[in-house]
Design an enzyme around this catalytic site. Structure first.
Site: not given
Ligand code: CAA
Length: 388
Positions: A131-132, A365, A342
Site C-alpha cells: 500500500g504505502s 492516493e 441530532g
Molecule cells: N517523481 C519522479 N520520481 C520519483 C518520485 C517523483 N515524485 N518519487 C520517487 N521517485 C523516484 C526516486 O527518485 C527513485 O528513483 P531512483 O531509483 O532513480 O533513485 C525511485 O522513484 C524510488 O523512490 P524512493 O526511494 O523515494 O521510493 P520509496 O520506496 O521510498 O517510496 C513513497 C516512496 C513516496 C513512499 C511512495 O512509495 C509512495 O508514494 N507511496 C504511496 C503510494 C500511493 O499513493 N498509493 C496510492 C495508489 S492509488 C489509490 O489510492 C487507489 C485508487 O485507485 C484511487
C-alpha cells in the site's frame, strides 16, 4: 473563490460542471449511496457536457484544460457527491501514466476514447501487502515472445469494475526494486483479467472499489508504456504528483458542499427564539471553516497552476495540498454534522454522507502520513542542497 483570479475558460469549465452536478448528480446522490451501484446516467451526463477529457491534451481528443480546470470540475462534482467526484477523477489518475510515459502511438491508441467518454480507465498500483510501500509489489509481468504474461492481484482499484482499461504496474525485472517496475495498460477483455471482490465501503459508495486478479493474463508487448521496461515506478510517482491535487479538489468540494448546506440549515433552524446562525458561537465556527476551505483551495490551485506551467518538481506542493485539503475536509464535514445536531447523525439529511465520503480522501492516493513523509524528504533534500 475570487472570480477575478480565474480566466474565462476556468469559469466556463466550472459552470458546465456545476450544471451537471446540480442537475444530474445531486438529485441521485443518496440513491446511489444506498444502492452502491455505478451511476451510468451520471457518466452519460458528463459525456454529453463534453467534460470527459478536460485534462487530456487537445491533440489526443481532450479539451487541453490541464490540472487547474480538472480541479475546478472535480470540486463542483464533489460539492454534490464525493463518490461521483472520484468516479470522474480516477480517469485522470489512470490516464496520467499514458500522458506522461506513453509513446505517441500509445497516446493516440488509448486517450481519444477516454476523452470522448466512451471508455473509463482505472489505476492499478496497490496490492494487499503493498500500500504505502508501493515498490514492494509482487505482481509480475514476464515477457513471452511478443506478449507479457501478468500474474498477481491488485487491490483498492477504484472504478476497476466499470473501466475498459486498467493501467497496471508490475515487476518486469525482479531484484531491481522500484527500478524493476513497469506500467502496462491492460484492456478488460484480455484473457486472465478478472474483477474480484467489490469492497463494501463507508463512503464514496457509488464508485466500485475492487480487486483485480491477473491470472496468466496475456497482453501484447505494445501495451508496455513507453516501450520501456523499468520506468513504471517513476511514472506512477509522477502520476500521483499530478493526481493528488485532484483528490485535494474532491476534498475541497466535499468541505464546501457540506458547509453550504450547514449555513443554510443554521439560518433556518430556530432555537431559543432565533435562528441558530444568530449565535456568535455558530458564527465563529462558520468563519473558521470558510477560512480553512479557502486557504486549502488556494494551495490546491497554486499546485495545479504550477503543474500546468510545467514546473519541474511539484511533488512537495502536491503532497502539501493533498494533506491540507483532505484534513480540512474531514474537520469541516465533521463540524457541519455538529451544526445539524441530532439531524446531522441520521440519513434523512444529506450531511452525514459528506463526512463519510471525506474520510477516504485522507487515505487514498497516499495516506496523509505518506504525504508528510514526501514533504519532509523534500525539505531535507532542499536543506542538503543549500548546505553543499
Ligand atoms: N517523481 C519522479 N520520481 C520519483 C518520485 C517523483 N515524485 N518519487 C520517487 N521517485 C523516484 C526516486 O527518485 C527513485 O528513483 P531512483 O531509483 O532513480 O533513485 C525511485 O522513484 C524510488 O523512490 P524512493 O526511494 O523515494 O521510493 P520509496 O520506496 O521510498 O517510496 C513513497 C516512496 C513516496 C513512499 C511512495 O512509495 C509512495 O508514494 N507511496 C504511496 C503510494 C500511493 O499513493 N498509493 C496510492 C495508489 S492509488 C489509490 O489510492 C487507489 C485508487 O485507485 C484511487
Amino acid at each position: 473563490m475570487i472570480k477575478e483570479l480565474y480566466t474565462a475558460e476556468n469559469h466556463e469549465f466550472k459552470e458546465r460542471a456545476r450544471e451537471v452536478a446540480e442537475k444530474a448528480m445531486r438529485p441521485v446522490a443518496a440513491k446511489y449511496d444506498v444502492e452502491q451501484t455505478y451511476p451510468w446516467e451520471v457518466q452519460k451526463a458528463i459525456k454529453e457536457a463534453g467534460l470527459s477529457g478536460v485534462w487530456i491534451p487537445k491533440e489526443y481528443g481532450g479539451s487541453g484544460g490541464g490540472v487547474l480546470n480538472l480541479c475546478l470540475v472535480i470540486e463542483e462534482f464533489s460539492k454534490a457527491c464525493g463518490g461521483m467526484g472520484v468516479a470522474y477523477a480516477v480517469n485522470a489518475l489512470g490516464t496520467f501514466p499514458i500522458i506522461l510515459g506513453g509513446t505517441e502511438e500509445q497516446k493516440l491508441r488509448w486517450l481519444p476514447d477516454v476523452a470522448s467518454g466512451d471508455k473509463l480507465v482505472a489505476f492499478g498500483l496497490s496490492e494487499k501487502d503493498a500500500g504505502s510501500d508501493a515498490a514492494s509489489m509482487t505482481t509480475t509481468a514476464v515477457k513471452d515472445g511478443d506478449e507479457y504474461v501478468l500474474n498477481g492481484e491488485k487491490k483498492w482499484n477504484t472504478g476497476g469494475a466499470v473501466a475498459s482499461l486498467n493501467t497496471i504496474f508490475a515487476v518486469t525485472q525482479p531484484g531491481r526494486g522500484a527500478r524493476g517496475i513497469s506500467g502496462i495498460v491492460v484492456e478488460k477483455d484480455r484473457p486472465g483479467y478478472r474483477v474480484g471482490k467489490h469492497e463494501d465501503k463507508m463512503g464514496i459508495r457509488c464508485v466500485p472499489v475492487v480487486e483485480i486478479h491477473l491470472e496468466d493474463c496475456r497482453v501484447p508487448v505494445e501495451n508496455l508504456l513507453g516501450n520501456n521496461e523499468g520506468g513504471g515506478f517513476k511514472h506512477a510517482m509522477k502520476t500521483l504528483d499530478l493526481a493528488r491535487p485532484g483528490v485535494a479538489a474532491q476534498a475541497i468540494g466535499l468541505a464546501q458542499g457540506a458547509f453550504d448546506l450547514a449555513v443554510e440549515y443554521t439560518t433556518k433552524r430556530q432555537q431559543f427564539g432565533q435562528s441558530i446562525s444568530a449565535f456568535q458561537g455558530i458564527q465563529w465556527m462558520m468563519a473558521d471553516m470558510q477560512t480553512q476551505i479557502e486557504a486549502a483551495r488556494q494551495l490546491v490551485h497554486t499546485t495545479a497552476r504550477a503543474a500546468d506551467a510545467g514546473a519541474k518538481n511539484i511533488g512537495k506542493l502536491s503532497a502539501m495540498c493533498k494533506l491540507m485539503a483532505t484534513d480540512t475536509a474531514m474537520k469541516v464535514t465533521t463540524e457541519c454534522v455538529q451544526l445539524f445536531g441530532g439531524y446531522g447523525y441520521i440519513k434523512d439529511y444529506p450531511i452525514e454522507k459528506y463526512m463519510r465520503d471525506a474520510k477516504i480522501t485522507q487515505i487514498y492516493e497516499g495516506t496523509n502520513q505518506i504525504q508528510r513523509l514526501v514533504i519532509a524528504r523534500h525539505i531535507l533534500r532542499e536543506a542538503a542542497s543549500r548546505a553543499s
